[in-house]
Design a protein around this motif. Sequence first.
Motif, short mmCIF file in Angstrom:
data_model
loop_
_atom_site.label_atom_id
_atom_site.label_comp_id
_atom_site.label_asym_id
_atom_site.label_seq_id
_atom_site.Cartn_x
_atom_site.Cartn_y
_atom_site.Cartn_z
N ARG A 375 0.83 -1.20 0.00
CA ARG A 375 0.00 0.00 0.00
C ARG A 375 0.87 1.26 0.00
O ARG A 375 0.61 2.21 -0.73
CB ARG A 375 -0.90 -0.03 1.24
N ALA A 376 1.92 1.24 0.83
CA ALA A 376 2.80 2.41 0.90
C ALA A 376 3.56 2.62 -0.41
O ALA A 376 3.79 3.75 -0.83
CB ALA A 376 3.78 2.26 2.06
N SER A 377 3.96 1.53 -1.06
CA SER A 377 4.66 1.64 -2.34
C SER A 377 3.76 2.30 -3.38
O SER A 377 4.18 3.22 -4.10
CB SER A 377 5.11 0.27 -2.83
N ALA A 378 2.50 1.83 -3.46
CA ALA A 378 1.56 2.42 -4.40
C ALA A 378 1.24 3.86 -4.03
O ALA A 378 1.18 4.74 -4.89
CB ALA A 378 0.28 1.59 -4.46
N SER A 379 1.04 4.10 -2.73
CA SER A 379 0.71 5.45 -2.28
C SER A 379 1.85 6.42 -2.54
O SER A 379 1.63 7.60 -2.84
CB SER A 379 0.36 5.45 -0.79
N THR A 380 3.08 5.94 -2.42
CA THR A 380 4.23 6.81 -2.70
C THR A 380 4.20 7.26 -4.16
O THR A 380 4.51 8.41 -4.47
CB THR A 380 5.54 6.09 -2.39
N VAL A 381 3.80 6.35 -5.05
CA VAL A 381 3.70 6.70 -6.47
C VAL A 381 2.58 7.71 -6.69
O VAL A 381 2.77 8.79 -7.24
CB VAL A 381 3.47 5.45 -7.33
N ASN A 382 1.37 7.35 -6.24
CA ASN A 382 0.24 8.21 -6.61
C ASN A 382 0.10 9.44 -5.72
O ASN A 382 -0.34 10.48 -6.18
CB ASN A 382 -1.07 7.41 -6.68
N PHE A 383 0.54 9.37 -4.45
CA PHE A 383 0.47 10.55 -3.61
C PHE A 383 1.60 11.54 -3.91
O PHE A 383 1.47 12.73 -3.63
CB PHE A 383 0.53 10.17 -2.13
N SER A 384 2.69 11.05 -4.46
CA SER A 384 3.77 11.96 -4.82
C SER A 384 3.35 12.92 -5.92
O SER A 384 3.92 14.01 -6.08
CB SER A 384 5.01 11.17 -5.28
N ALA A 385 2.34 12.52 -6.69
CA ALA A 385 1.82 13.41 -7.73
C ALA A 385 1.01 14.56 -7.14
O ALA A 385 0.79 15.57 -7.81
CB ALA A 385 0.94 12.62 -8.71
N ILE A 386 0.58 14.42 -5.88
CA ILE A 386 -0.28 15.44 -5.28
C ILE A 386 0.46 16.76 -5.07
O ILE A 386 -0.02 17.82 -5.50
CB ILE A 386 -0.90 14.91 -3.97
N PRO A 387 1.65 16.77 -4.41
CA PRO A 387 2.34 18.06 -4.27
C PRO A 387 2.76 18.64 -5.61
O PRO A 387 2.77 19.87 -5.78
CB PRO A 387 3.55 17.73 -3.39
N VAL A 388 3.11 17.77 -6.57
CA VAL A 388 3.46 18.27 -7.90
C VAL A 388 2.26 18.96 -8.54
O VAL A 388 2.37 20.08 -9.07
CB VAL A 388 3.96 17.12 -8.80
N GLY A 389 1.09 18.31 -8.44
CA GLY A 389 -0.12 18.91 -9.00
C GLY A 389 -0.50 20.20 -8.29
O GLY A 389 -0.90 21.18 -8.93
N ALA A 390 -0.34 20.21 -6.95
CA ALA A 390 -0.69 21.42 -6.19
C ALA A 390 0.23 22.59 -6.54
O ALA A 390 -0.23 23.72 -6.74
CB ALA A 390 -0.61 21.12 -4.69
N LEU A 391 1.53 22.32 -6.62
CA LEU A 391 2.47 23.39 -6.97
C LEU A 391 2.27 23.86 -8.40
O LEU A 391 2.31 25.07 -8.68
CB LEU A 391 3.91 22.90 -6.76
N LEU A 392 2.04 22.89 -9.30
CA LEU A 392 1.81 23.26 -10.70
C LEU A 392 0.51 24.06 -10.83
O LEU A 392 0.47 25.08 -11.53
CB LEU A 392 1.73 22.00 -11.56
N GLY A 393 -0.53 23.62 -10.12
CA GLY A 393 -1.78 24.36 -10.16
C GLY A 393 -1.64 25.76 -9.59
O GLY A 393 -2.17 26.73 -10.14
N GLY A 394 -0.91 25.88 -8.46
CA GLY A 394 -0.69 27.19 -7.87
C GLY A 394 0.09 28.11 -8.79
O GLY A 394 -0.23 29.30 -8.93
N TRP A 395 1.12 27.56 -9.44
CA TRP A 395 1.95 28.37 -10.35
C TRP A 395 1.14 28.79 -11.58
O TRP A 395 1.18 29.97 -11.98
CB TRP A 395 3.18 27.58 -10.78
N LEU A 396 0.38 27.85 -12.15
CA LEU A 396 -0.45 28.20 -13.30
C LEU A 396 -1.52 29.22 -12.92
O LEU A 396 -1.84 30.11 -13.71
CB LEU A 396 -1.11 26.94 -13.87
N GLY A 397 -2.04 29.08 -11.69
CA GLY A 397 -3.03 30.05 -11.24
C GLY A 397 -2.46 31.45 -11.15
O GLY A 397 -3.14 32.44 -11.45
N GLU A 398 -1.19 31.53 -10.75
CA GLU A 398 -0.52 32.83 -10.66
C GLU A 398 -0.28 33.41 -12.05
O GLU A 398 -0.43 34.61 -12.27
CB GLU A 398 0.82 32.63 -9.94
#
Length: 438
Positions: A375-398
């Motif tokens: 579970r942690a191995s899978a979560s590391t893959v898919n949850f690692s995309a969350i901060p990338v998406g948040a930062l990318l979304g914040g930057w694009l929003g700016e």
Amino acid sequence: MTTSATSATRTAPVQPAAPADEPPRRGRWGLWAQPNFRKLWIGETTSGLGTAVGNVALALVAVVTLDASPFMVGVLTASAWVPWLFLGLLAGAWVDRWPRLKVMLVCDLLLLALFGSVPVAGWFDALTMAQLILVALLAGAVKVFFSTAYSAVLPSLVAKPDLLEANVKLRSGDSAAEIAGPGVAGLLSQAFGAASGLLADAVTYLVSAFCLGTIRAEERPPAKSERRGILREIGEGVRFLVHDPYLRTLASFAAVGNLGLNGIQAVQTVFLVRSVGVSPGGVGAVFAVVSVGGLAGAALAGRIARRFGTARGLLLCELVAAPFILLLPMAGARLPLAVSAVAWSVAVCGVIAGNVIAGSFYQAYCPPAMIGRIRASASTVNFSAIPVGALLGGWLGEVLGARTTIWIMASVLLSAGAVLLTSPLRAMRDFPERPATS
């Protein structure tokens, strides 16, 4: 959107009082008649209510109280998920060594202290954006362990045939809390200030800790003599995930979906407040409407799986319901906000139903001794995309504005369907059973 799974090892699993594969004792009330499950449901639904309040309140504190920019809101959102990059794999191995209920209880108490610090700082007029980010970061680290233990403990509390029912009930409770939570957050923010919502969040962790402490289940983590090196144990979980075509597909699908979903979430409060002109109380109301879709998705997941099959049901959720997200960026421009909010709710319905179906699959499919690591191995893959998406979304929003950012990120979210369509799941009605060697 989340998923995950490998060969059996000598490591002893956390043991339930009765074998997890034992035929369920079915009665009139189903799992509600089982005290341990009932306590887990009460504690986690209450905690879910606090989390729903806290998620909205945290963003409102940043946007309304501290006048944060879209990029800083993205940083705040990302901070809660960055710990998965560094702790995810280690947490999986450690959780497989420890009593999982105790891990969850300790995590609840730590979260109580962390989120309780925000309203205290607000009362003394000492609240800063730096503190919000630090609280989000530390709470994210704690939740790595809590989430890993939570996803691994359920097979030790209910029989294998009851896992889908258990996940439907737990997710329905979460979704009901998510309906009430945003409205409560908006009302608290209007009446007492945005930081007050985080006080409510903190109190719910105390309730969750009490419920977990009263669960009576025999847990026997592996003896120290049965443990191997931590890196070797982590490697076993990673290899199982990488070599299994179904779990590898679901992890990749979830990563793409999380990238788009969290890009949207990074700017959704800014979009509603500044682009559409919604008040803090109205923001809570919109999120409550959207959360109705989560409740519907959780409630319908079992029916979808039985009617269409588990694999085909996941495809339907992604390809039929999720595209409604494209009506969100039209809010306040081409469409009334109410119409876009309902469409947003339909998309969330598909996402949540898919999560319940996929989550039940990995709990039934993974070897019990390794479920934390897988579970942690899978979560590391898919949850690692969350901060990338948040930062990318914040930057694009700016750079491009919140509305354009939501158009872009909604398209990314929908592209996750291509991962399923190019996988073995495309031709399957149901997910496979656990391999016999496991």
